[in-house]
Design a protein around this motif. Structure first.
Motif, PDB file in Angstrom:
ATOM      1  N   ASP A 294      35.717 -19.767 -77.133  1.00 27.58           N
ATOM      2  CA  ASP A 294      34.729 -20.285 -78.090  1.00 27.58           C
ATOM      3  C   ASP A 294      35.105 -19.888 -79.517  1.00 27.58           C
ATOM      4  O   ASP A 294      34.950 -20.666 -80.460  1.00 27.58           O
ATOM      5  N   VAL A 295      35.588 -18.628 -79.672  1.00 31.25           N
ATOM      6  CA  VAL A 295      35.983 -18.163 -81.005  1.00 31.25           C
ATOM      7  C   VAL A 295      37.163 -18.987 -81.516  1.00 31.25           C
ATOM      8  O   VAL A 295      37.151 -19.484 -82.639  1.00 31.25           O
ATOM      9  N   LEU A 296      38.154 -19.138 -80.655  1.00 30.72           N
ATOM     10  CA  LEU A 296      39.387 -19.823 -81.084  1.00 30.72           C
ATOM     11  C   LEU A 296      39.132 -21.299 -81.371  1.00 30.72           C
ATOM     12  O   LEU A 296      39.753 -21.892 -82.246  1.00 30.72           O
ATOM     13  N   GLU A 297      38.183 -21.890 -80.622  1.00 29.50           N
ATOM     14  CA  GLU A 297      37.873 -23.308 -80.814  1.00 29.50           C
ATOM     15  C   GLU A 297      36.758 -23.498 -81.853  1.00 29.50           C
ATOM     16  O   GLU A 297      36.225 -24.594 -81.989  1.00 29.50           O
ATOM     17  N   ASP A 298      36.368 -22.383 -82.469  1.00 27.25           N
ATOM     18  CA  ASP A 298      35.365 -22.444 -83.529  1.00 27.25           C
ATOM     19  C   ASP A 298      34.028 -22.987 -83.034  1.00 27.25           C
ATOM     20  O   ASP A 298      33.361 -23.762 -83.709  1.00 27.25           O
ATOM     21  N   ARG A 299      33.623 -22.570 -81.843  1.00 26.25           N
ATOM     22  CA  ARG A 299      32.366 -23.067 -81.281  1.00 26.25           C
ATOM     23  C   ARG A 299      31.188 -22.117 -81.506  1.00 26.25           C
ATOM     24  O   ARG A 299      30.080 -22.421 -81.098  1.00 26.25           O
ATOM     25  N   LEU A 300      31.430 -20.953 -82.122  1.00 28.09           N
ATOM     26  CA  LEU A 300      30.307 -20.025 -82.365  1.00 28.09           C
ATOM     27  C   LEU A 300      29.576 -20.423 -83.631  1.00 28.09           C
ATOM     28  O   LEU A 300      30.191 -20.680 -84.662  1.00 28.09           O
ATOM     29  N   GLU A 301      28.262 -20.442 -83.524  1.00 31.69           N
ATOM     30  CA  GLU A 301      27.455 -20.780 -84.699  1.00 31.69           C
ATOM     31  C   GLU A 301      27.615 -19.671 -85.737  1.00 31.69           C
ATOM     32  O   GLU A 301      27.339 -18.498 -85.458  1.00 31.69           O
ATOM     33  N   PRO A 302      28.043 -20.034 -86.956  1.00 33.78           N
ATOM     34  CA  PRO A 302      28.278 -18.978 -87.961  1.00 33.78           C
ATOM     35  C   PRO A 302      26.982 -18.245 -88.310  1.00 33.78           C
ATOM     36  O   PRO A 302      25.911 -18.855 -88.373  1.00 33.78           O
ATOM     37  N   GLY A 303      27.106 -16.950 -88.517  1.00 37.86           N
ATOM     38  CA  GLY A 303      25.964 -16.164 -88.977  1.00 37.86           C
ATOM     39  C   GLY A 303      24.975 -15.775 -87.900  1.00 37.86           C
ATOM     40  O   GLY A 303      24.084 -14.968 -88.149  1.00 37.86           O
ATOM     41  N   ALA A 304      25.107 -16.363 -86.698  1.00 43.01           N
ATOM     42  CA  ALA A 304      24.140 -16.044 -85.649  1.00 43.01           C
ATOM     43  C   ALA A 304      24.588 -14.793 -84.895  1.00 43.01           C
ATOM     44  O   ALA A 304      25.765 -14.450 -84.892  1.00 43.01           O
ATOM     45  N   LEU A 305      23.625 -14.132 -84.268  1.00 45.59           N
ATOM     46  CA  LEU A 305      23.954 -13.014 -83.387  1.00 45.59           C
ATOM     47  C   LEU A 305      24.137 -13.576 -81.985  1.00 45.59           C
ATOM     48  O   LEU A 305      23.243 -14.223 -81.446  1.00 45.59           O
ATOM     49  N   HIS A 306      25.311 -13.356 -81.424  1.00 48.57           N
ATOM     50  CA  HIS A 306      25.630 -13.942 -80.117  1.00 48.57           C
ATOM     51  C   HIS A 306      25.453 -12.911 -79.012  1.00 48.57           C
ATOM     52  O   HIS A 306      25.692 -11.727 -79.222  1.00 48.57           O
ATOM     53  N   PHE A 307      25.033 -13.381 -77.853  1.00 49.91           N
ATOM     54  CA  PHE A 307      24.832 -12.502 -76.698  1.00 49.91           C
ATOM     55  C   PHE A 307      25.707 -13.012 -75.554  1.00 49.91           C
ATOM     56  O   PHE A 307      25.510 -14.129 -75.080  1.00 49.91           O
ATOM     57  N   LEU A 308      26.655 -12.177 -75.125  1.00 46.93           N
ATOM     58  CA  LEU A 308      27.554 -12.565 -74.037  1.00 46.93           C
ATOM     59  C   LEU A 308      26.760 -12.710 -72.745  1.00 46.93           C
ATOM     60  O   LEU A 308      25.983 -11.817 -72.387  1.00 46.93           O
ATOM     61  N   ASP A 309      26.962 -13.820 -72.055  1.00 45.04           N
ATOM     62  CA  ASP A 309      26.342 -14.059 -70.742  1.00 45.04           C
ATOM     63  C   ASP A 309      24.815 -14.039 -70.786  1.00 45.04           C
ATOM     64  O   ASP A 309      24.168 -13.689 -69.793  1.00 45.04           O
ATOM     65  N   LEU A 310      24.257 -14.420 -71.908  1.00 41.37           N
ATOM     66  CA  LEU A 310      22.793 -14.483 -71.974  1.00 41.37           C
ATOM     67  C   LEU A 310      22.303 -15.638 -71.103  1.00 41.37           C
ATOM     68  O   LEU A 310      22.825 -16.754 -71.187  1.00 41.37           O
ATOM     69  N   ASP A 311      21.326 -15.372 -70.258  1.00 40.05           N
ATOM     70  CA  ASP A 311      20.732 -16.418 -69.428  1.00 40.05           C
ATOM     71  C   ASP A 311      19.692 -17.150 -70.278  1.00 40.05           C
ATOM     72  O   ASP A 311      18.527 -16.761 -70.350  1.00 40.05           O
ATOM     73  N   LYS A 312      20.137 -18.204 -70.930  1.00 36.57           N
ATOM     74  CA  LYS A 312      19.260 -18.898 -71.884  1.00 36.57           C
ATOM     75  C   LYS A 312      18.049 -19.509 -71.216  1.00 36.57           C
ATOM     76  O   LYS A 312      16.962 -19.556 -71.771  1.00 36.57           O
ATOM     77  N   GLY A 313      18.259 -19.987 -69.985  1.00 37.71           N
ATOM     78  CA  GLY A 313      17.136 -20.595 -69.268  1.00 37.71           C
ATOM     79  C   GLY A 313      16.000 -19.620 -69.090  1.00 37.71           C
ATOM     80  O   GLY A 313      14.827 -19.946 -69.312  1.00 37.71           O
ATOM     81  N   VAL A 314      16.351 -18.412 -68.707  1.00 39.90           N
ATOM     82  CA  VAL A 314      15.330 -17.394 -68.464  1.00 39.90           C
ATOM     83  C   VAL A 314      14.564 -17.082 -69.751  1.00 39.90           C
ATOM     84  O   VAL A 314      13.333 -17.044 -69.764  1.00 39.90           O
ATOM     85  N   VAL A 315      15.288 -16.875 -70.841  1.00 36.97           N
ATOM     86  CA  VAL A 315      14.567 -16.497 -72.070  1.00 36.97           C
ATOM     87  C   VAL A 315      13.756 -17.669 -72.602  1.00 36.97           C
ATOM     88  O   VAL A 315      12.665 -17.484 -73.137  1.00 36.97           O
ATOM     89  N   GLU A 316      14.273 -18.883 -72.426  1.00 33.16           N
ATOM     90  CA  GLU A 316      13.493 -20.020 -72.925  1.00 33.16           C
ATOM     91  C   GLU A 316      12.216 -20.216 -72.118  1.00 33.16           C
ATOM     92  O   GLU A 316      11.163 -20.523 -72.662  1.00 33.16           O
ATOM     93  N   ARG A 317      12.305 -20.010 -70.817  1.00 32.08           N
ATOM     94  CA  ARG A 317      11.092 -20.130 -70.002  1.00 32.08           C
ATOM     95  C   ARG A 317      10.080 -19.043 -70.377  1.00 32.08           C
ATOM     96  O   ARG A 317       8.884 -19.270 -70.409  1.00 32.08           O
ATOM     97  N   GLU A 318      10.605 -17.841 -70.692  1.00 35.77           N
ATOM     98  CA  GLU A 318       9.701 -16.747 -71.068  1.00 35.77           C
ATOM     99  C   GLU A 318       9.070 -17.021 -72.432  1.00 35.77           C
ATOM    100  O   GLU A 318       7.885 -16.759 -72.649  1.00 35.77           O
ATOM    101  N   LEU A 319       9.854 -17.565 -73.349  1.00 36.34           N
ATOM    102  CA  LEU A 319       9.301 -17.921 -74.668  1.00 36.34           C
ATOM    103  C   LEU A 319       8.223 -18.996 -74.504  1.00 36.34           C
ATOM    104  O   LEU A 319       7.186 -18.973 -75.175  1.00 36.34           O
ATOM    105  N   GLU A 320       8.466 -19.911 -73.594  1.00 39.37           N
ATOM    106  CA  GLU A 320       7.495 -20.963 -73.336  1.00 39.37           C
ATOM    107  C   GLU A 320       6.200 -20.379 -72.754  1.00 39.37           C
ATOM    108  O   GLU A 320       5.103 -20.759 -73.133  1.00 39.37           O
ATOM    109  N   ARG A 321       6.370 -19.421 -71.859  1.00 38.00           N
ATOM    110  CA  ARG A 321       5.207 -18.774 -71.266  1.00 38.00           C
ATOM    111  C   ARG A 321       4.372 -18.094 -72.352  1.00 38.00           C
ATOM    112  O   ARG A 321       3.152 -18.103 -72.331  1.00 38.00           O
TER     113      ARG A 321
END
Lengths: 334, 419
Positions: free
Chosen positions: B366-393
């Motif tokens: 992702d770094v080499l292909e420039d796929r990381l959003e600049p300026g954001a804090l990235h979390f390796l292996d973050l389960d986005k589905g889980v956190v989004e469902r929790e935010l929704e809750r």
């Protein structure tokens, strides 16, 4: 209980004096060669009981150890008034670390002396009541439980005086402090179960526990000397009036310390390995009101109207101490 | 002597070879095996003279070390996680008093939710406490760093924290060349305190200092800690000369020649990162690694020199500043000020989550292909589905309940799972 040993020459009803004594028997404070461990120039308030207590205790400890003494001090009045750098009133090696850790710092110092083969150098820890019965309590209990070779002295003035007279675990019931003001339905500090650290210290079974007041410096000195003759964890709880926090006249410090004992509110005793070995009996029993009315922190119990129920409860506390510790029946009691 | 042994045993025996005179410790996982082994060595007399204080808390552990050190004894303790926080007040006091205490920190996450596994939240929470912080990559290095730490601490009269990843290092069995007693004795002179509680020469230590001098005292703390940047390289090279292996130092460069992309990290994860980088190098990718060995003081010039010619830097760190972002990353950006190097912060390995080669390879892709959003804090292996469902809750429920329990219930597991 056996007749009390008199530790000083009695020149009157109250006074334990020196002038008529053989120079060798005089109190440490009366000796020309006293070490002035807490020397003059410090910034304690006029009439400060803690400064007196610390001076008596440390000079006695210095004499008992031949000057081979190092001290750990908790944060509090004693630390603040003695060391506004570049000035220091301490004439012994002295360290202040934190508010709540003086007993543990002292344990570390004792361990260092032991490991270096310097156990002729003795360690004293000291704190006010906040640094002993509240924030320093876990470290104190740990030091007792391990039986570390430390004498810890609590100078109990019954509140957080250094921060502006707030309530501590040693503040008596009904007393006015900055956060137990005489407002609401139960004016002053609450009637709790109390936190009797001398008894808690005894429950650890440590070699020596004693209480004392600044009204009887010979007694305090003798207890310090006795403590320094032993090894292991030792504890002295010294009652030291605070004119500022108590709203008392600075010239009444000694009178108040004596009344605390003579009313039964502050039992003076010694204990070894968890057993009481000696009780300093009341010489002239006084009602608690005589002690309370000298202090503005109890003024709300007397005006605008007398709060008899609260005064009776305080008297009952004193009576309970008298019965529990056997404080009556001493020589010369009236 | 080469031995196959648990990291904690290696640390205990190396610390013993440093002849600490007072050890004061309170048990907390994953530090326990270290202090248990030291307790054995004191009891059997193999480590003598030494007093071992079994205190009632980490606060007391550090406080007893303060007393012992001020009284002239070489003092040591070990802790982790909540224990480090519990001694936080005493940490600042030890550094403020300039007491050369050495401590092992078996890095572990901080709760809530309570978690005993590895990350760097504990060490990072105390990065500004005035302690020197060294980070070990392997058990060999962890052992070696302790010998260097005592030397450094006593040379500068400052406390040193040797950070080693909890469980990953402390409980791992691997080959360690234990420092020999004679060599340690030659490398580490007897402790000569700068001031000591001694009846022959009474001193007042720990006096009150007001506004008239406090700034100057704190400035000197800063200046004194920065001296470690000059002291550490010769200590590391002296160690290498004495023991025949390189350990410690300020930073360690790995395949940085011509590297356009550089990965920065601390601790045991460096080995995994280097493996992945080797693979990418084989494929012709110009990528390298900079290991931070000393995080406090911050080796700004060394980092700037090592990273200055890179095009982009990715910092992998096992902690972050909640509400702000990366911690190591911020320090790296400070070092690269004005050079126009892009720095991405990636949080990884929190609470013991394994950092796998597969995940790192995906990240570096992702770094080499420039796929990381600049300026954001990235979390390796973050389960986005889980956190989004929790935010929704949280959005839809008036009383959504505790996140930790909700997420674990949803995952249906009670232990870490491989990613």
């Amino acid at each position: 209980m056996a007749e009390q040993r008199i530790k000083g020459y009695q020149t009157g009803t109250y006074v334990v004096g020196n002038r008529l004594l053989d120079p060798e028997e005089r109190s440490v404070q009366a000796r020309m060669d006293r070490s002035n461990t807490l020397t003059s120039g410090h910034r304690a308030c006029r009439g400060c009981g803690e400064a007196l207590g610390a001076r008596y205790a440390l000079d006695a400890a210095m004499r008992a150890t031949g000057g081979r003494l190092i001290a750990a001090n908790a944060t509090g009045c004693l630390e603040v008034f003695s060391t506004p750098f570049p000035e220091s009133s301490w004439q012994l090696p002295w360290i202040h670390s934190l508010f709540g850790n003086a007993p543990a710092v002292a344990s570390g110092m004792a361990a260092a002396m032991k490991v270096k083969g310097r156990d002729d150098v003795r360690v004293i820890g000291q704190a006010g009541d906040g640094g002993t019965v509240d924030i320093g309590f876990a470290c104190l209990s740990g030091m007792f439980e391990r039986n570390d070779d430390v004498l810890f002295v609590c100078y109990d003035n019954q509140g957080y005086m250094n921060t502006g007279v707030q309530r501590s675990g040693a503040t008596p019931p009904a007393a006015r402090t900055a956060n137990t003001k005489p407002v609401g339905s139960e004016p002053g500090n609450v009637f709790g179960q109390g936190k009797n650290v001398p008894l808690i210290a005894m429950a650890h079974g440590i070699p020596y526990v004693a209480t004392a007041t600044v009204a009887e410096p010979r007694d305090l000195e003798a207890k310090v000397e006795r403590a320094m003759g032993m090894r292991g964890a030792r504890y002295i709880h010294a009652f030291v009036p605070c004119p500022l926090g108590w709203g008392s006249a600075s010239e009444d410090t000694i009178r108040l310390a004596r009344l605390a004992k003579e009313t039964g509110l502050f039992p003076v005793f010694e204990a070894e390995h968890g057993e009481i070995t000696e009780v300093s009996r009341i010489r002239r029993r006084r009602p608690v009101t005589e002690y309370l009315e000298l202090q503005k922190r109890f003024a709300h119990l007397f005006s605008p109207t007398e709060n008899r129920p609260v005064l009776d409860r305080i008297q009952a506390d004193a009576d309970r101490n008298i019965a529990r510790f056997g404080l009556l029946g001493g020589a010369g009691e009236e | 002597m080469l031995e196959q042994l648990e990291g904690s045993q290696a640390i205990a025996r190396t610390v013993a070879a440093c002849r600490p005179e007072v050890i004061s410790a309170y048990p907390i996982s994953p530090q326990t095996h270290i202090v248990e082994a030291l307790s054995d060595l004191v009891r059997t007399g193999e480590l003598a003279p030494c007093e071992y204080l079994m205190v009632e808390s980490e606060f007391a552990a550090m406080s007893a070390c303060i007393g012992a050190s001020a009284a002239g004894a070489r003092a040591y303790t070990a802790t982790a996680s909540q224990g480090l926080l519990y001694m936080a007040e005493a940490l600042y006091n030890a550094s403020g008093l300039g007491l050369p205490i050495v401590m092992t920190l078996a890095n572990r996450a901080i709760g809530a939710p309570i978690n005993i596994w590895n990350d760097h939240s504990d060490a990072m929470s105390q990065r500004d406490s005035g302690w020197i912080q060294l980070y070990a990559e392997t058990n060999q290095e962890a052992a070696d760093l302790h010998v260097q730490a005592f030397r450094l601490a006593e040379q500068l009269s400052l406390p040193v924290m040797v950070c080693m990843d909890g469980f990953i290092l402390t409980h791992a069995f691997e080959r360690v060349d234990l420092p020999e007693q004679e060599a340690v004795d030659a490398f580490l002179p007897a402790f000569e305190p700068r001031q000591v509680l001694d009846p022959a020469e009474p001193v007042t230590i720990g006096a009150m200092v007001g506004p008239e001098a406090f700034t100057e005292v704190r400035y000197l703390m800063h200046a004194k800690q920065l001296q470690a940047l000059d002291a550490i390289p010769p200590i590391a090279s002296g160690f290498e000369a004495e023991f025949g292996r390189a350990s410690g130092g300020l930073v360690r460069e790995y395949r940085l020649e011509d590297a356009e992309t550089v990965v920065v990290a601390l601790g045991s994860v460096l080995g995994t990162i280097e493996d992945v980088v080797d693979g990418l190098r084989d494929e012709g990718v110009k990528i390298g690694v900079l290991g931070i060995k000393c995080f406090r003081p911050w080796p700004l010039e060394e980092v700037r020199t090592a990273l200055g010619s890179a095009r982009r830097v990715v910092v992998i760190e096992k902690a972050f500043a909640v509400g702000a972002g990366g911690i190591v990353g911020q320090n790296v950006r400070l070092a690269l000020d004005g050079l126009g190097v892009r720095v991405d912060d990636v949080v990884a390995g929190l609470g013991g989550r394994p950092i796998t080669k597969r995940s790192l390879r995906r990240l570096f892709g992702d770094v080499l292909e420039d796929r990381l959003e600049p300026g954001a804090l990235h979390f390796l292996d973050l389960d986005k589905g889980v956190v989004e469902r929790e935010l929704e809750r949280m959005r839809t429920h008036a009383r959504p309940g505790p996140h930790a329990e909700n997420i674990v219930r949803e995952l249906g597991i009670v232990a870490a799972r491989p990613h």
